[in-house]
Design an enzyme around this catalytic site. Structure first.
Site, PDB file in Angstrom:
ATOM      1  N   HIS A 141       0.825  -1.220   0.000  1.00 53.54           N
ATOM      2  CA  HIS A 141       0.000   0.000   0.000  1.00 53.54           C
ATOM      3  C   HIS A 141       0.857   1.267   0.000  1.00 53.54           C
ATOM      4  O   HIS A 141       0.369   2.341  -0.374  1.00 53.54           O
ATOM      5  CB  HIS A 141      -1.046  -0.025   1.137  1.00 53.54           C
TER       6      HIS A 141
ATOM      7  N   GLN B 290       0.419   5.676  11.839  1.00 49.87           N
ATOM      8  CA  GLN B 290       0.578   6.306  10.526  1.00 49.87           C
ATOM      9  C   GLN B 290       2.037   6.615  10.229  1.00 49.87           C
ATOM     10  O   GLN B 290       2.720   7.206  11.072  1.00 49.87           O
ATOM     11  CB  GLN B 290      -0.135   7.663  10.530  1.00 49.87           C
ATOM     12  N   GLY B 291       2.486   6.285   9.051  1.00 49.01           N
ATOM     13  CA  GLY B 291       3.855   6.593   8.661  1.00 49.01           C
ATOM     14  C   GLY B 291       4.838   5.478   8.970  1.00 49.01           C
ATOM     15  O   GLY B 291       5.968   5.494   8.497  1.00 49.01           O
ATOM     16  N   ASP B 292       4.415   4.526   9.811  1.00 54.22           N
ATOM     17  CA  ASP B 292       5.251   3.361  10.105  1.00 54.22           C
ATOM     18  C   ASP B 292       5.032   2.260   9.084  1.00 54.22           C
ATOM     19  O   ASP B 292       5.795   1.272   9.059  1.00 54.22           O
ATOM     20  CB  ASP B 292       4.924   2.798  11.495  1.00 54.22           C
ATOM     21  N   SER B 293       4.034   2.377   8.268  1.00 56.02           N
ATOM     22  CA  SER B 293       3.686   1.330   7.305  1.00 56.02           C
ATOM     23  C   SER B 293       4.895   0.860   6.515  1.00 56.02           C
ATOM     24  O   SER B 293       5.734   1.673   6.106  1.00 56.02           O
ATOM     25  CB  SER B 293       2.639   1.841   6.313  1.00 56.02           C
TER      26      SER B 293
ATOM     27  N   ASP C 177      -0.232  -7.539   1.851  1.00 47.67           N
ATOM     28  CA  ASP C 177       0.312  -6.176   1.742  1.00 47.67           C
ATOM     29  C   ASP C 177       1.848  -6.193   1.756  1.00 47.67           C
ATOM     30  O   ASP C 177       2.475  -5.885   2.772  1.00 47.67           O
ATOM     31  CB  ASP C 177      -0.259  -5.348   2.898  1.00 47.67           C
TER      32      ASP C 177
HETATM   33  C1  4AZ Z   1      -1.379   3.503   8.860  1.00 45.91           C
HETATM   34  O1  4AZ Z   1      -2.336   4.171   8.558  1.00 45.91           O
HETATM   35  C2  4AZ Z   1      -1.455   2.657  10.073  1.00 45.91           C
HETATM   36  N1  4AZ Z   1      -1.928   0.900  14.710  1.00 45.91           N
HETATM   37  C3  4AZ Z   1      -0.413   1.795  10.370  1.00 45.91           C
HETATM   38  C4  4AZ Z   1      -0.490   1.014  11.503  1.00 45.91           C
HETATM   39  C5  4AZ Z   1      -1.586   1.085  12.318  1.00 45.91           C
HETATM   40  C6  4AZ Z   1      -2.624   1.932  12.041  1.00 45.91           C
HETATM   41  C7  4AZ Z   1      -2.544   2.725  10.905  1.00 45.91           C
HETATM   42  C8  4AZ Z   1      -1.624   0.191  13.528  1.00 45.91           C
HETATM   43  O2  4AZ Z   1      -0.371   3.507   8.169  1.00 45.91           O
END
Ligand code: 4AZ
Length: 272
Positions: free
Chosen positions: A82, A229-232, A135
């Site tokens: 993603h 967010q942003g750790d993805s 993913d």
């Molecule tokens: C994101 O939006 C996201 N708490 C990544 C991890 C988590 C929630 C959102 C898990 O990238």
């Protein structure tokens, strides 16, 4: 990158799910919350953690960081599929002229480490953007990083996947759940949770369902520690091996909503 909504909310049911997600994210998360609830990490302790960057698209103040990744061979970086989506990059990955992987650098504003261009991207053909299943994507780097940066990947059945195993997640993402992005690498200690914990949290219906065959559930049973967010695309490491990639979840750091990770052993092709 996308406000406080979760990845899960970008599919066909986006609007309805978004409303439900906003209710879920309204609850406060721990104040010192990775990565929510985490602590600063040294890049020498986790040299396999890399940042995906485009200053053109995401601005230069945090070196263009928009996702995490993990080095599994000198020229191969795993990340979340993603992270390479049109809605993130604004086009195809090869159209992002200054797309680089930043390795060997914890402080995004610093000069350390290396920035390496990407020669090829492979998105898991079984990735389903509606459900986030599968993913995972692989980036091929134009030049090799040191073998000493590489982390091993846990195979299916490895004890690292056993529920209750301690695991560490790494990233430069939101540290509060409200849009405070880290400028230095952070890590949080969570644990591998039984599939049932995420099946209960994400049964489907309004949002998308958790699927234990392609996803891995991990979090802090008391809440407070989580990816955000942003750790993805960044790594979840247990027993010294890569087990997961940050993928999605509802909110950040809520005990009742664990983090959902790509189950790398199930999704990564044997040939990598
Ligand atoms: C994101 O939006 C996201 N708490 C990544 C991890 C988590 C929630 C959102 C898990 O990238």
């Amino acid at each position: 990158m996308r406000g406080s909504l979760t990845r899960a909310l970008t599919g066909a049911l986006g609007l309805i799910a978004a409303a439900a997600g906003q209710l879920a994210t309204a609850a406060p998360v721990a104040a010192d919350s990775v990565v929510v609830g985490g602590r600063q990490a040294q890049i020498t302790d986790a040299p396999w953690v890399v940042a995906l960057s485009s200053r053109d698209r995401f601005g230069g103040t945090r070196a263009g960081q928009f996702c995490g990744g993990v080095l599994v061979a000198p020229t191969k970086v795993l990340t979340a599929a993603h992270c390479l989506g049109r809605e993130v990059l604004g086009g195809e990955p090869w159209e992002v002229r200054d797309f680089v992987v930043i390795a060997g650098r914890a402080a995004l504003r610093g000069q350390g480490g290396q920035e390496v261009r990407i020669s090829d991207t492979w998105v898991n053909p079984d990735y389903d953007p509606t459900t986030n299943s599968g993913d995972l994507a692989v980036l091929t780097l134009v030049s090799a990083l040191p073998q000493s940066y590489v982390i091993g990947v846990a195979r299916t059945g490895d004890a690292a996947y056993t529920p209750g195993t301690e695991a560490d997640v790494y990233g430069w993402g939101d540290t509060t759940g409200s849009g405070t992005y880290a400028s230095a690498l952070r890590t949080a200690r969570v644990q591998v949770l039984p599939d049932g914990a995420c099946e209960r949290a994400y049964p489907g219906g309004f949002g998308v369902p958790y699927r234990g065959d392609t996803m891995l559930c991990a979090g802090d049973p008391r809440g407070g520690k989580d990816a955000c967010q942003g750790d993805s695309g960044g790594p979840l490491v247990a027993k010294g091996l890569l087990v997961g990639l940050v993928s999605w979840g509802s909110g950040c750091g809520q005990a009742e909503n664990p983090g959902v990770y790509t189950r790398v052993s199930a999704v990564l092709p044997e040939s990598f």
